[in-house]
Design a protein around this motif. Structure first.
Motif, PDB file in Angstrom:
ATOM      1  N   GLU A  64       0.691  -1.168   0.028  1.00 24.13           N
ATOM      2  CA  GLU A  64      -0.057   0.047   0.023  1.00 24.13           C
ATOM      3  C   GLU A  64       0.740   1.131  -0.035  1.00 24.13           C
ATOM      4  O   GLU A  64       1.808   1.520   0.913  1.00 24.13           O
ATOM      5  N   GLU A  83       2.337   2.417   3.638  1.00 21.88           N
ATOM      6  CA  GLU A  83       1.608   1.895   4.832  1.00 21.88           C
ATOM      7  C   GLU A  83       1.765   0.319   5.037  1.00 21.88           C
ATOM      8  O   GLU A  83       1.523  -0.377   4.170  1.00 21.88           O
ATOM      9  N   THR A 169      -6.054  -3.537   8.866  1.00 25.91           N
ATOM     10  CA  THR A 169      -5.421  -2.859   7.832  1.00 25.91           C
ATOM     11  C   THR A 169      -4.810  -1.409   7.929  1.00 25.91           C
ATOM     12  O   THR A 169      -4.339  -0.581   6.888  1.00 25.91           O
TER      13      THR A 169
HETATM   14 CA   LIG Z   1      -3.959   0.246   4.763  1.00 20.29          CA
END
Ligand SMILES: [Ca+2]
Ligand SMILES: [Ca+2]
Length: 207
Positions: A64, A83, A169
């Motif tokens: 990401e 990230e 996440t």
């Molecule tokens: Ca993420």
């Protein structure tokens, strides 16, 4: 005149030998600037199959990347950052790794910037004999990590692994990752400088 010229050549040679060691980042795309177009949420971020992000890999997860300024987070370096806790979730810890060609027994300096997204996060970083767990608490600024490892193989894997949250996440921003061959100690440089100065002195005395 000839003597001054030859001393100048000696200093020039020393600079030539020392400077490449001090500057070359052995990582590809260490600052996450090279990625496909960021298409999610108006272009602020994106997640990709690791084969699409130059230099980096991930085990069973995508990678990401965020644009600087997205959700109020400016990159530590350049216009993009990663990230670690990517998207979507696969149920295992998120990883981000890169394999580096290394010389067995040689030491390397690792540095990178990290920043928390929500404030209670942590991740692990490992490479050869380096293995550190980092508590990632500041959401307002980037913190610079620096450490050292000694290569044990001709290929060394630098690996970031999410610890908290392990599989959710959101969390653990990383940017500006650098691995450089360990530069000579300042003492060594000072000794070299003294040697050159001594050379000049003895030449002056002779003339
Ligand atoms: Ca993420
Ligand atoms: Ca960057």
């Amino acid at each position: 005149m000839f003597k001054i010229k030859s001393l100048g050549a000696a200093i020039g040679l020393a600079t030539l030998i020392l400077s490449p060691v001090a500057s070359a980042n052995l990582l590809t795309n260490g600052s996450f600037e090279d990625s496909p177009e960021l298409t999610q949420a108006g272009g602020g971020w994106g997640f990709f199959n690791p084969t699409l992000v130059s230099g980096w890999g991930s085990e069973d997860n995508n990678i990401e990347i965020w644009n600087s300024g997205f959700n109020g987070v400016d990159a530590a370096d350049g216009k993009q950052f990663a990230e670690l806790n990517a998207h979507p979730e696969t149920g295992i810890a998120f990883t981000l790794f890169q394999d580096i060609v290394t010389t067995i027994g040689e030491s390397y300096n690792l540095s990178f910037a990290y920043r928390a997204r929500n404030g209670q996060e942590s991740f692990n970083v490992s490479a050869a004999d380096l293995d550190s767990q980092i508590q990632n608490t500041s959401t307002s600024e980037w913190t610079i990590y620096s450490g050292m490892f000694t290569a044990q193989e001709e290929l060394t894997r630098l690996m970031f692994t999410s610890v908290d949250p392990e599989t959710e996440t959101l969390g653990n921003f990383i940017d500006n990752v650098s691995v450089v061959a360990k530069v000579p100690e300042p003492g060594t440089l000072a000794l070299l400088g003294l040697g050159l100065a001594g050379l000049g002195l003895s030449r002056r005395r002779r003339s």
